[in-house]
Design a protein around this motif. Sequence first.
Motif, short mmCIF file in Angstrom:
data_model
loop_
_atom_site.label_atom_id
_atom_site.label_comp_id
_atom_site.label_asym_id
_atom_site.label_seq_id
_atom_site.Cartn_x
_atom_site.Cartn_y
_atom_site.Cartn_z
N PRO A 321 -21.09 -18.27 -14.24
CA PRO A 321 -20.54 -19.55 -14.75
C PRO A 321 -19.02 -19.58 -14.87
O PRO A 321 -18.40 -20.61 -14.62
CB PRO A 321 -21.22 -19.71 -16.12
CG PRO A 321 -21.74 -18.37 -16.47
CD PRO A 321 -22.07 -17.69 -15.17
N MET A 322 -18.40 -18.45 -15.24
CA MET A 322 -16.95 -18.45 -15.38
C MET A 322 -16.28 -18.53 -14.01
O MET A 322 -15.31 -19.28 -13.83
CB MET A 322 -16.50 -17.20 -16.13
CG MET A 322 -16.93 -17.16 -17.59
SD MET A 322 -16.23 -18.52 -18.58
CE MET A 322 -14.49 -18.10 -18.56
N LEU A 429 -12.88 -13.28 -10.25
CA LEU A 429 -11.49 -13.74 -10.16
C LEU A 429 -11.03 -14.42 -11.45
O LEU A 429 -9.84 -14.42 -11.77
CB LEU A 429 -11.34 -14.69 -8.97
CG LEU A 429 -9.94 -14.93 -8.42
CD1 LEU A 429 -9.31 -13.62 -7.96
CD2 LEU A 429 -9.98 -15.93 -7.27
N TRP A 430 -11.96 -14.99 -12.18
CA TRP A 430 -11.61 -15.68 -13.43
C TRP A 430 -10.94 -14.75 -14.44
O TRP A 430 -10.20 -15.21 -15.32
CB TRP A 430 -12.86 -16.32 -14.05
CG TRP A 430 -13.83 -15.33 -14.64
CD1 TRP A 430 -14.83 -14.67 -14.01
CD2 TRP A 430 -13.87 -14.91 -16.01
NE1 TRP A 430 -15.51 -13.86 -14.88
CE2 TRP A 430 -14.94 -13.98 -16.11
CE3 TRP A 430 -13.13 -15.20 -17.14
CZ2 TRP A 430 -15.28 -13.37 -17.32
CZ3 TRP A 430 -13.46 -14.59 -18.35
CH2 TRP A 430 -14.52 -13.67 -18.42
N ARG A 431 -11.19 -13.44 -14.30
CA ARG A 431 -10.65 -12.51 -15.30
C ARG A 431 -9.12 -12.42 -15.26
O ARG A 431 -8.50 -11.92 -16.21
CB ARG A 431 -11.26 -11.12 -15.11
CG ARG A 431 -12.74 -11.09 -15.49
CD ARG A 431 -13.23 -9.70 -15.79
NE ARG A 431 -14.57 -9.73 -16.32
CZ ARG A 431 -14.90 -9.97 -17.58
NH1 ARG A 431 -13.92 -10.23 -18.46
NH2 ARG A 431 -16.14 -9.97 -17.99
N ASN A 432 -8.51 -12.90 -14.20
CA ASN A 432 -7.05 -12.98 -14.19
C ASN A 432 -6.53 -13.99 -15.20
O ASN A 432 -5.33 -14.02 -15.47
CB ASN A 432 -6.56 -13.37 -12.78
CG ASN A 432 -6.78 -12.27 -11.76
OD1 ASN A 432 -6.59 -11.09 -12.05
ND2 ASN A 432 -7.19 -12.65 -10.56
N LEU A 437 -8.78 -19.23 -20.07
CA LEU A 437 -10.15 -19.74 -19.94
C LEU A 437 -11.01 -19.44 -21.15
O LEU A 437 -12.22 -19.71 -21.14
CB LEU A 437 -10.81 -19.15 -18.69
CG LEU A 437 -10.16 -19.54 -17.35
CD1 LEU A 437 -10.80 -18.76 -16.20
CD2 LEU A 437 -10.28 -21.04 -17.09
N ALA A 438 -10.41 -18.91 -22.22
CA ALA A 438 -11.18 -18.56 -23.42
C ALA A 438 -11.96 -19.75 -23.99
O ALA A 438 -13.10 -19.58 -24.44
CB ALA A 438 -10.24 -17.97 -24.48
N PRO A 439 -11.41 -20.99 -24.01
CA PRO A 439 -12.21 -22.11 -24.53
C PRO A 439 -13.50 -22.33 -23.74
O PRO A 439 -14.54 -22.68 -24.31
CB PRO A 439 -11.27 -23.31 -24.39
CG PRO A 439 -9.89 -22.73 -24.41
CD PRO A 439 -10.03 -21.41 -23.70
N ARG A 443 -17.43 -21.98 -25.11
CA ARG A 443 -18.44 -23.03 -24.87
C ARG A 443 -19.75 -22.39 -24.39
O ARG A 443 -20.82 -22.73 -24.88
CB ARG A 443 -17.90 -24.02 -23.85
CG ARG A 443 -18.92 -24.95 -23.23
CD ARG A 443 -19.42 -26.01 -24.17
NE ARG A 443 -18.38 -26.95 -24.55
CZ ARG A 443 -18.57 -27.96 -25.41
NH1 ARG A 443 -19.76 -28.13 -25.96
NH2 ARG A 443 -17.59 -28.77 -25.72
N PHE A 444 -19.66 -21.47 -23.45
CA PHE A 444 -20.86 -20.83 -22.94
C PHE A 444 -21.50 -19.93 -23.99
O PHE A 444 -22.73 -19.90 -24.14
CB PHE A 444 -20.54 -20.03 -21.68
CG PHE A 444 -20.23 -20.88 -20.48
CD1 PHE A 444 -20.96 -22.02 -20.22
CD2 PHE A 444 -19.20 -20.54 -19.62
CE1 PHE A 444 -20.68 -22.81 -19.11
CE2 PHE A 444 -18.91 -21.32 -18.52
CZ PHE A 444 -19.65 -22.47 -18.26
N GLU A 445 -20.67 -19.19 -24.73
CA GLU A 445 -21.22 -18.32 -25.77
C GLU A 445 -21.96 -19.12 -26.83
O GLU A 445 -23.03 -18.73 -27.31
CB GLU A 445 -20.11 -17.49 -26.39
CG GLU A 445 -19.55 -16.41 -25.45
CD GLU A 445 -18.33 -15.72 -26.01
OE1 GLU A 445 -17.74 -16.25 -26.98
OE2 GLU A 445 -17.95 -14.65 -25.48
#
Length: 469
Positions: A321-322, A429-432, A437-439, A443-445
């Motif tokens: 999802p991320m 790639l989102w980990r960069n 992207l924390a918000p 939301r997913f958590e």
Amino acid sequence: MGDAAAEALRRIDAHHRAGDAGACITEMHALAAGAGEQPDVLQELGLRYTLLGLFQEAERCYATALARRPDDPSCLYNHATTLIALGRLDEAEAALDRVIALAPGDGDAWYNRSTLRRQTPARNHVAALEARIARLPEADPALVPLCHALAKEREDLGEHAASFTSLKRGADARRRRLQYRVEDDLDTMRLIADTFDAGFFARRHAGHDDARPLFVVGLPRSGTTLVDRTLGSHHAVTSRGESADLAQAVVRLAGPASGKADLVRRTAGMDFAALGRAYCGTLPAGGHARVIDKTPGNVLYLGLIAAALPQARIIHLRRNPMDACYAMYKTLFRMAYPFSYDLDDLGRYWLGHDALMAHWRRVLPADRFLEVDYEDLVADHEGVSRRLVAHADLAWDDACLAFDRNPQPTLTASAAQVRQPVYRSSVGLWRNHERELAPLMRRFEAAGVPIEGHAFDDRSLDDHKAPAA
């Protein structure tokens, strides 16, 4: 443009609205044959050929128009679009260079050019993009594509923080221009699940028997184009790419509706055999055993597909999802996917889509429905490709492993990437941008969606509702 050509274009458009692809194409060919000295007519024909996925014919129209108007930015831009679809990326970049030189305010040309290849320290447009953006007021529409272009080029150069800053500026500017409520889409998805429920599937439906349709669905940037190119490389398969033909047939045959909710309810009782025939009447001619339709929006019509086309096969692509949401967020879709320009909209829409797919997973015939994870596809391309070919009920073809050499045109956000062999660099790639992207992660958590080793479960749409503010 003369009266005769204008009337011919009106007839062509009427054929298209009626779903009569054969008559539409016949009229277009006839008009194109005599339009060599009419660049305006050729431009109009090129647009219509493009909408039908006939990129070779579109390229010829645009090239002929360009020969008459070599310094016309619109002719150059349109020609570049078809060159991209045909995989002639170096030519497309040169054409877009020329567009930008003639019309530097054309933000779309800047953005499209940035997507054609990986930018390098020795060869990029970052400085030119920064200079152009610095001259624009915040309200200038060109700011959106220019910021997306700059973000893409900075990401290629490994300048991740600066890339996200540019991306967010462009996405925020795009979102401010949209009249969009994600809740409207979520309500529609809930209504679809309620309407096409287990009771609907328990009833017999007289559909149209045609084994050719093969639907590849999934959120944008989830790997649908890679599957399309892989299967489309099979000698018995062709692809129509993305098309509105199914949606148009549904709206046409369902009759006048007062809104989305009314349309959904009307479709549950429509003549499914007529819908199947109407859709199959738009498929490209030829003796292909399977014809791929990789329109992401068809996920909303899977109940109708199952009823109207009882032999059709369905493939659903899933992705972390991320990664999925970041990939959508950084892509400029323009008119499509209005949820993709805001992280909260993105998270909520992803949850709604995931819940709708959990519903389809429960009710669709298991032998016609296959789900594939993007991460598995790029990690074991041959193994997953063999599953895909088997699901299509076809014998194996080694050409499926050489999808990057597939000559069929494609015009999607992945048009440049699928001309390359399989790569895994987009995984994680989102980990960069974990901080930015924390918000989205929160939301997913809050919805109970694991980020690592994401498990696609059977929660209902109500389980996926957004938590209270």
